[in-house]
Design a protein around this motif. Structure first.
Motif, PDB file in Angstrom:
ATOM      1  N   ARG A  21      22.245  71.662 -28.450  1.00 59.59           N
ATOM      2  CA  ARG A  21      20.866  70.643 -28.344  1.00 59.59           C
ATOM      3  C   ARG A  21      21.133  70.909 -29.691  1.00 59.59           C
ATOM      4  O   ARG A  21      21.261  71.204 -30.395  1.00 59.59           O
ATOM      5  CB  ARG A  21      19.864  71.286 -27.182  1.00 59.59           C
ATOM      6  CG  ARG A  21      20.291  71.573 -25.950  1.00 59.59           C
ATOM      7  CD  ARG A  21      19.810  72.066 -25.177  1.00 59.59           C
ATOM      8  NE  ARG A  21      19.725  72.912 -23.569  1.00 59.59           N
ATOM      9  CZ  ARG A  21      19.401  72.960 -22.571  1.00 59.59           C
ATOM     10  NH1 ARG A  21      17.456  72.787 -22.732  1.00 59.59           N
ATOM     11  NH2 ARG A  21      19.997  73.463 -21.591  1.00 59.59           N
ATOM     12  N   TYR A  23      17.422  68.012 -31.415  1.00 58.80           N
ATOM     13  CA  TYR A  23      15.817  67.497 -31.196  1.00 58.80           C
ATOM     14  C   TYR A  23      15.615  66.222 -31.981  1.00 58.80           C
ATOM     15  O   TYR A  23      16.185  66.715 -33.866  1.00 58.80           O
ATOM     16  CB  TYR A  23      15.071  68.174 -30.795  1.00 58.80           C
ATOM     17  CG  TYR A  23      14.929  68.928 -29.420  1.00 58.80           C
ATOM     18  CD1 TYR A  23      14.661  68.462 -28.227  1.00 58.80           C
ATOM     19  CD2 TYR A  23      15.706  69.891 -29.808  1.00 58.80           C
ATOM     20  CE1 TYR A  23      14.400  69.325 -27.241  1.00 58.80           C
ATOM     21  CE2 TYR A  23      16.142  71.232 -28.640  1.00 58.80           C
ATOM     22  CZ  TYR A  23      14.930  70.603 -27.255  1.00 58.80           C
ATOM     23  OH  TYR A  23      15.310  70.866 -26.348  1.00 58.80           O
ATOM     24  N   ARG A  25      12.503  64.704 -33.925  1.00 54.34           N
ATOM     25  CA  ARG A  25      11.428  64.797 -34.421  1.00 54.34           C
ATOM     26  C   ARG A  25      11.005  64.818 -35.815  1.00 54.34           C
ATOM     27  O   ARG A  25      11.243  65.009 -36.667  1.00 54.34           O
ATOM     28  CB  ARG A  25      10.733  66.523 -33.944  1.00 54.34           C
ATOM     29  CG  ARG A  25      10.609  67.071 -32.795  1.00 54.34           C
ATOM     30  CD  ARG A  25      10.804  68.332 -32.189  1.00 54.34           C
ATOM     31  NE  ARG A  25      11.236  68.335 -30.915  1.00 54.34           N
ATOM     32  CZ  ARG A  25      10.989  70.119 -30.210  1.00 54.34           C
ATOM     33  NH1 ARG A  25      12.442  69.970 -31.502  1.00 54.34           N
ATOM     34  NH2 ARG A  25      11.226  70.070 -29.565  1.00 54.34           N
ATOM     35  N   TRP A  29      16.546  64.285 -37.021  1.00 53.76           N
ATOM     36  CA  TRP A  29      17.060  65.428 -36.600  1.00 53.76           C
ATOM     37  C   TRP A  29      16.642  66.389 -36.925  1.00 53.76           C
ATOM     38  O   TRP A  29      17.181  66.905 -37.711  1.00 53.76           O
ATOM     39  CB  TRP A  29      18.613  64.993 -36.897  1.00 53.76           C
ATOM     40  CG  TRP A  29      18.656  63.719 -35.913  1.00 53.76           C
ATOM     41  CD1 TRP A  29      19.386  62.462 -36.032  1.00 53.76           C
ATOM     42  CD2 TRP A  29      18.710  63.795 -33.760  1.00 53.76           C
ATOM     43  NE1 TRP A  29      19.109  61.246 -35.444  1.00 53.76           N
ATOM     44  CE2 TRP A  29      19.068  62.354 -34.213  1.00 53.76           C
ATOM     45  CE3 TRP A  29      18.638  64.098 -33.631  1.00 53.76           C
ATOM     46  CZ2 TRP A  29      19.381  61.840 -32.462  1.00 53.76           C
ATOM     47  CZ3 TRP A  29      18.482  63.864 -32.186  1.00 53.76           C
ATOM     48  CH2 TRP A  29      18.961  62.849 -31.565  1.00 53.76           C
ATOM     49  N   GLU A 142      10.474  60.828 -29.736  1.00 54.50           N
ATOM     50  CA  GLU A 142      11.035  61.879 -29.928  1.00 54.50           C
ATOM     51  C   GLU A 142      12.228  61.623 -28.967  1.00 54.50           C
ATOM     52  O   GLU A 142      12.268  61.280 -27.728  1.00 54.50           O
ATOM     53  CB  GLU A 142      10.538  63.837 -29.870  1.00 54.50           C
ATOM     54  CG  GLU A 142       9.075  63.782 -30.470  1.00 54.50           C
ATOM     55  CD  GLU A 142       8.629  65.198 -29.817  1.00 54.50           C
ATOM     56  OE1 GLU A 142       9.323  65.685 -28.922  1.00 54.50           O
ATOM     57  OE2 GLU A 142       7.663  65.839 -30.510  1.00 54.50           O
ATOM     58  N   TYR A 143      13.806  62.587 -29.452  1.00 53.90           N
ATOM     59  CA  TYR A 143      14.612  62.447 -29.088  1.00 53.90           C
ATOM     60  C   TYR A 143      15.437  63.931 -28.422  1.00 53.90           C
ATOM     61  O   TYR A 143      14.965  64.398 -29.700  1.00 53.90           O
ATOM     62  CB  TYR A 143      15.892  61.544 -29.321  1.00 53.90           C
ATOM     63  CG  TYR A 143      14.771  60.048 -29.555  1.00 53.90           C
ATOM     64  CD1 TYR A 143      15.737  59.315 -28.003  1.00 53.90           C
ATOM     65  CD2 TYR A 143      14.265  59.402 -29.684  1.00 53.90           C
ATOM     66  CE1 TYR A 143      14.669  58.063 -28.222  1.00 53.90           C
ATOM     67  CE2 TYR A 143      13.312  58.219 -30.460  1.00 53.90           C
ATOM     68  CZ  TYR A 143      13.792  57.480 -29.480  1.00 53.90           C
ATOM     69  OH  TYR A 143      13.103  56.524 -29.000  1.00 53.90           O
ATOM     70  N   MET A 144      15.974  63.627 -27.452  1.00 55.32           N
ATOM     71  CA  MET A 144      16.922  64.769 -27.693  1.00 55.32           C
ATOM     72  C   MET A 144      18.584  64.915 -27.415  1.00 55.32           C
ATOM     73  O   MET A 144      18.161  63.808 -26.196  1.00 55.32           O
ATOM     74  CB  MET A 144      16.810  65.900 -25.830  1.00 55.32           C
ATOM     75  CG  MET A 144      17.467  67.615 -26.270  1.00 55.32           C
ATOM     76  SD  MET A 144      17.311  68.074 -24.843  1.00 55.32           S
ATOM     77  CE  MET A 144      18.074  67.056 -23.413  1.00 55.32           C
TER      78      MET A 144
END
Length: 339
Positions: A21, A23, A25, A29, A142-144
């Motif tokens: 994973r 993230y 934020r 990255w 935000e993205y994952m």
């Protein structure tokens, strides 16, 4: 892994040891994180749940006769995911970070890569979702990005055999100038009704016509379509078709075999002239088409007279699979060996 019958795997999900994973934020990255959990925690107001900010990819790792593990064209998947991110306003993951994640997740789950003689492979599923509590229609804060893997058998249990597809004019896979050219879940959700209806009628997939005029061939189920006529490899081009990495690779191989590549709008009427036809994609590589039934017009087009794959499809299939498994020389630098 004595408990796994490698030769009898379905094309489905099986738990493996780890996923990876990362993230996004505060505008950047972070580092890759390794997890053994199959669960992700997301806020109920995340944009992926409400406004479809989600994209995914699919690729495979193969174990060769020499015991080496090879991944096919992962740089192309990385670039296509960036294209998807641009299409729905998500953060773009650098190609290097994508490739690092693929290498790491395959290495961590090395014991799940099926052996060479099984005909199976390790399916790799990268995905990206929009996170953050938000109810307004705007991009997520935000993205994952995550990647999980699962060993899979052949997409079609019957193997490399032709199957029937049908035309259904009442359904569209994607809108013109919409999200058809990017790999987002909404395109696949939109295809489920027609796809299930086709299966109930005994067909492998729906061959969609263009969503604007219903005059040209579009995609075939979740895959690209191509036809062979004489010395030509003919594949549709439009602004609602996903650029398939498999199709791109097959076009290169076909050209090197001496075929002329025609990537253009393909009028529906041309199907009557095809000597061979197939759908192509990561899951099946090539799925030959034996017959195309136009349900609305009550008309059938027989592609395979003897019920067998055509010679061009067979050569292309064997060549591409040979490169993926390391049986053929990789003169195109398509394969990455996982050390």
């Amino acid at each position: 892994m004595e408990s796994i019958n490698w030769s009898d795997l379905s094309f489905g999900y099986m738990k493996t040891d780890y996923n990876v994973r990362c993230y996004y934020r505060d505008g950047k990255w972070g580092e890759l994180e390794v997890s053994s959990s199959e669960i992700i925690n997301i806020h109920m107001a995340a944009t992926c749940l409400h406004y479809g900010q989600e994209s995914f990819e699919g690729l495979k790792a193969f174990k060769g006769k020499d015991g080496k593990i090879r991944v096919f064209r992962m740089d192309e998947n990385a670039k296509r995911m960036q294209s998807s991110s641009r299409g729905i306003k998500m953060a773009e993951l650098p190609v290097e970070k994508f490739e690092e994640a693929i290498r790491k997740v395959v290495k961590l789950n090395e014991r799940f890569v099926p052996p060479y003689e099984s005909g199976a492979a390790l399916y790799i599923r990268p995905l990206m979702i929009g996170l953050g509590a938000q109810v307004g229609v705007k991009p997520a804060p935000e993205y994952m990005f995550m990647v999980f893997v699962t060993p899979v058998g052949p997409y079609f249990k019957g193997g490399f055999k032709p199957s029937k597809v049908c035309i259904m004019r009442d359904y569209d896979r994607a809108a013109p100038h919409g999200t058809g050219t990017i790999k987002v879940g909404g395109n696949y959700a939109a295809s489920l009704v027609a796809g299930e209806k086709a299966k109930e009628l005994g067909y492998a997939a729906v061959l969609y016509l263009d969503p604007k005029e219903k005059k040209y061939l579009d995609e075939c189920g979740p895959a690209n379509f191509f036809g062979i006529r004489g010395n030509s490899y003919i594949t549709p081009q439009s602004n609602s078709i996903l650029p398939s990495i498999t199709n791109k690779s097959l076009q290169q191989l076909a050209e090197d075999m001496g075929l002329k590549i025609e990537r253009r709008p393909v009028p529906f009427d041309e199907i009557a002239t095809f000597e061979e036809a197939a759908e192509c994609g990561t899951a099946a590589v090539i799925a030959p088409i034996s017959q195309i039934d136009d349900i609305d017009m009550n008309k059938s087009y027989i592609i395979s007279k003897d019920g067998k794959p055509g010679s061009v499809c067979e050569k292309l299939y064997n060549k591409l699979r040979g490169i993926q498994y390391g049986d053929e020389p990789d003169t195109y630098n398509w394969v990455t060996t996982i050390e």
